[in-house]
Design a protein around this motif. Structure first.
Motif, PDB file in Angstrom:
ATOM      1  N   GLN A 149      -2.521  63.092  37.137  1.00 50.35           N
ATOM      2  CA  GLN A 149      -3.736  62.596  37.215  1.00 50.35           C
ATOM      3  C   GLN A 149      -4.859  63.372  36.815  1.00 50.35           C
ATOM      4  N   GLY A 150      -6.176  62.757  36.247  1.00 44.34           N
ATOM      5  CA  GLY A 150      -7.266  63.700  36.407  1.00 44.34           C
ATOM      6  C   GLY A 150      -7.595  64.063  34.732  1.00 44.34           C
ATOM      7  N   GLU A 151      -8.648  64.614  34.824  1.00 38.47           N
ATOM      8  CA  GLU A 151      -9.017  65.120  33.471  1.00 38.47           C
ATOM      9  C   GLU A 151      -8.332  66.502  33.150  1.00 38.47           C
ATOM     10  N   PRO A 152      -8.099  66.883  31.972  1.00 37.26           N
ATOM     11  CA  PRO A 152      -7.625  68.234  31.631  1.00 37.26           C
ATOM     12  C   PRO A 152      -8.699  69.046  31.617  1.00 37.26           C
ATOM     13  N   SER A 153      -8.432  70.380  32.130  1.00 38.66           N
ATOM     14  CA  SER A 153      -9.749  71.369  32.286  1.00 38.66           C
ATOM     15  C   SER A 153      -8.804  72.859  32.478  1.00 38.66           C
ATOM     16  N   GLY A 154      -9.638  73.780  31.873  1.00 39.05           N
ATOM     17  CA  GLY A 154      -9.034  75.260  31.910  1.00 39.05           C
ATOM     18  C   GLY A 154      -9.820  76.111  32.743  1.00 39.05           C
ATOM     19  N   LYS A 155     -10.525  75.488  33.830  1.00 37.35           N
ATOM     20  CA  LYS A 155     -11.249  76.072  34.658  1.00 37.35           C
ATOM     21  C   LYS A 155     -10.587  76.961  35.582  1.00 37.35           C
ATOM     22  N   TYR A 156      -9.251  76.698  35.726  1.00 36.20           N
ATOM     23  CA  TYR A 156      -8.267  77.495  36.621  1.00 36.20           C
ATOM     24  C   TYR A 156      -7.628  78.766  36.180  1.00 36.20           C
ATOM     25  N   LEU A 157      -7.791  78.601  34.857  1.00 33.54           N
ATOM     26  CA  LEU A 157      -6.894  79.651  34.404  1.00 33.54           C
ATOM     27  C   LEU A 157      -7.246  81.023  34.449  1.00 33.54           C
ATOM     28  N   GLU A 158      -6.194  81.801  34.455  1.00 36.39           N
ATOM     29  CA  GLU A 158      -6.173  83.289  34.709  1.00 36.39           C
ATOM     30  C   GLU A 158      -6.873  83.868  33.449  1.00 36.39           C
ATOM     31  N   THR A 159      -7.470  85.027  33.438  1.00 35.37           N
ATOM     32  CA  THR A 159      -8.118  85.561  32.308  1.00 35.37           C
ATOM     33  C   THR A 159      -7.057  86.118  31.346  1.00 35.37           C
ATOM     34  N   THR A 160      -5.784  86.389  31.544  1.00 34.84           N
ATOM     35  CA  THR A 160      -4.739  86.671  30.857  1.00 34.84           C
ATOM     36  C   THR A 160      -4.160  85.550  30.048  1.00 34.84           C
ATOM     37  N   GLU A 161      -4.510  84.530  30.704  1.00 36.48           N
ATOM     38  CA  GLU A 161      -3.884  83.014  30.042  1.00 36.48           C
ATOM     39  C   GLU A 161      -4.658  82.498  29.067  1.00 36.48           C
ATOM     40  N   ASP A 162      -4.303  82.306  27.713  1.00 41.12           N
ATOM     41  CA  ASP A 162      -5.007  81.560  26.936  1.00 41.12           C
ATOM     42  C   ASP A 162      -4.073  80.239  26.348  1.00 41.12           C
ATOM     43  N   MET A 163      -4.624  79.181  26.737  1.00 44.64           N
ATOM     44  CA  MET A 163      -3.943  77.958  26.502  1.00 44.64           C
ATOM     45  C   MET A 163      -4.843  76.811  26.508  1.00 44.64           C
ATOM     46  N   GLU A 164      -4.235  75.624  25.712  1.00 46.05           N
ATOM     47  CA  GLU A 164      -5.006  74.340  25.383  1.00 46.05           C
ATOM     48  C   GLU A 164      -3.998  73.294  26.240  1.00 46.05           C
ATOM     49  N   VAL A 165      -4.597  72.416  26.863  1.00 45.08           N
ATOM     50  CA  VAL A 165      -3.893  71.104  27.408  1.00 45.08           C
ATOM     51  C   VAL A 165      -3.863  70.222  26.514  1.00 45.08           C
ATOM     52  N   VAL A 166      -2.524  69.842  25.946  1.00 43.30           N
ATOM     53  CA  VAL A 166      -2.434  68.601  24.924  1.00 43.30           C
ATOM     54  C   VAL A 166      -1.702  67.595  25.736  1.00 43.30           C
ATOM     55  N   ILE A 167      -2.478  66.436  25.756  1.00 39.90           N
ATOM     56  CA  ILE A 167      -2.122  65.274  26.112  1.00 39.90           C
ATOM     57  C   ILE A 167      -1.188  64.469  24.796  1.00 39.90           C
ATOM     58  N   ALA A 168      -0.068  64.234  24.833  1.00 40.61           N
ATOM     59  CA  ALA A 168       0.662  63.725  23.623  1.00 40.61           C
ATOM     60  C   ALA A 168       1.291  62.484  23.718  1.00 40.61           C
TER      61      ALA A 168
END
Length: 207
Positions: A149-168
Motif C-alpha cells: 500500500q502507498g505511493e512508491p518512493s526512493g526517499k529511504y534508499l541507502e546511498t549505495t543503492e540505485d533502484m527504481e520501483v516498478v509497479i507491473a
C-alpha cells in the motif's frame, strides 16, 4: 563417500565486511585431494558447512498491490557484478536478532517507500529458507508474501543503492520476462504472478 569425509580443511581467503571467499581442501569420490571455493556471509564455526543449519541470511518479498492484486511490486536495481540494471523483487538482509517478518516490512519500506501487510495463509514450508546459487555460495533466502500500500518512493534508499520501483501488471511482467535482464527468483515469481487470479492471488501457496 560419506559427507563427513569430504572436508579436510577450510581457509578464509578474504576479510570483507559483508561477504568473503573460502577455500575448501576436499576429497573427491576416489579419494584424491582438490580445492573448492565458495562465498559466504558466515564466519568461523558458524559457517553452514560446519553447522549444517539452514538459517536465511536474507528475505525476498512477493507483494501485490492491495487495491489491485493484478499489479506486483518490483525493483529495477543496479548490480555491480553485471554493471547493469536488473529486475528483482524487493529483498534484504536479516539483521542479527531480527525476525523475517520485521525484516520484510523494514526492507520493503526502505526499497519502495510502501508499507507491507504480510499474507499468513498457505503452506508454511514455502516460507522456509531455500538456497540461492548453491554451487557458489551457502546463502539461503526466505520468501515472504503480502499486500503493498502507498505511493512508491526512493526517499529511504541507502546511498549505495540505485533502484527504481516498478509497479507491473501482467502484460508488463510478460514484457519484462521477454526483453529485460531479470534475476532468477524474480523470474520465477513473475511466472506465478502471471498465472494468478486477482480473487485469490496467493493460491499457488497452497498444496
Amino acid at each position: 563417500m560419506d559427507r563427513d569425509n569430504k572436508y579436510i580443511g577450510v581457509k578464509k581467503m578474504t576479510n570483507n565486511p559483508f561477504l568473503n571467499m573460502y577455500d575448501v581442501t576436499a576429497r573427491k569420490r576416489n579419494g584424491d585431494i582438490f580445492h573448492y571455493y565458495f562465498a559466504s556471509r558466515g564466519e568461523g564455526d558458524d559457517l553452514k558447512c560446519f553447522t549444517r543449519e539452514n538459517n536465511p541470511e536474507g528475505i525476498m518479498i512477493y507483494a501485490v498491490c492491495r487495491d489491485n492484486p493484478e499489479k506486483i511490486v518490483l525493483v529495477k536495481q543496479y548490480r555491480y557484478p553485471i554493471n547493469d540494471f536488473v529486475y528483482e523483487m524487493p529483498a534484504g538482509l536479516v539483521d542479527a536478532g531480527e525476525s523475517m517478518e520485521k525484516t520484510a516490512r523494514r526492507e520493503f519500506l526502505e526499497e519502495t517507500g510502501m508499507t507491507l501487510s504480510l499474507y499468513e495463509g498457505g503452506e508454511k514450508a514455502l516460507r522456509n529458507a531455500f538456497y540461492t546459487t548453491v554451487g557458489l555460495t551457502d546463502e539461503s533466502v526466505s520468501i515472504l508474501y503480502g499486500y503493498a500500500q502507498g505511493e512508491p518512493s526512493g526517499k529511504y534508499l541507502e546511498t549505495t543503492e540505485d533502484m527504481e520501483v516498478v509497479i507491473a501488471d501482467k502484460e508488463e511482467a510478460k514484457r519484462i520476462l521477454r526483453e529485460e535482464k531479470v534475476a532468477m527468483k524474480c523470474a520465477q515469481s513473475l511466472i506465478h504472478f502471471i498465472q494468478s487470479s486477482p480473487e485469490d492471488p496467493f493460491a499457488f501457496l497452497r498444496f
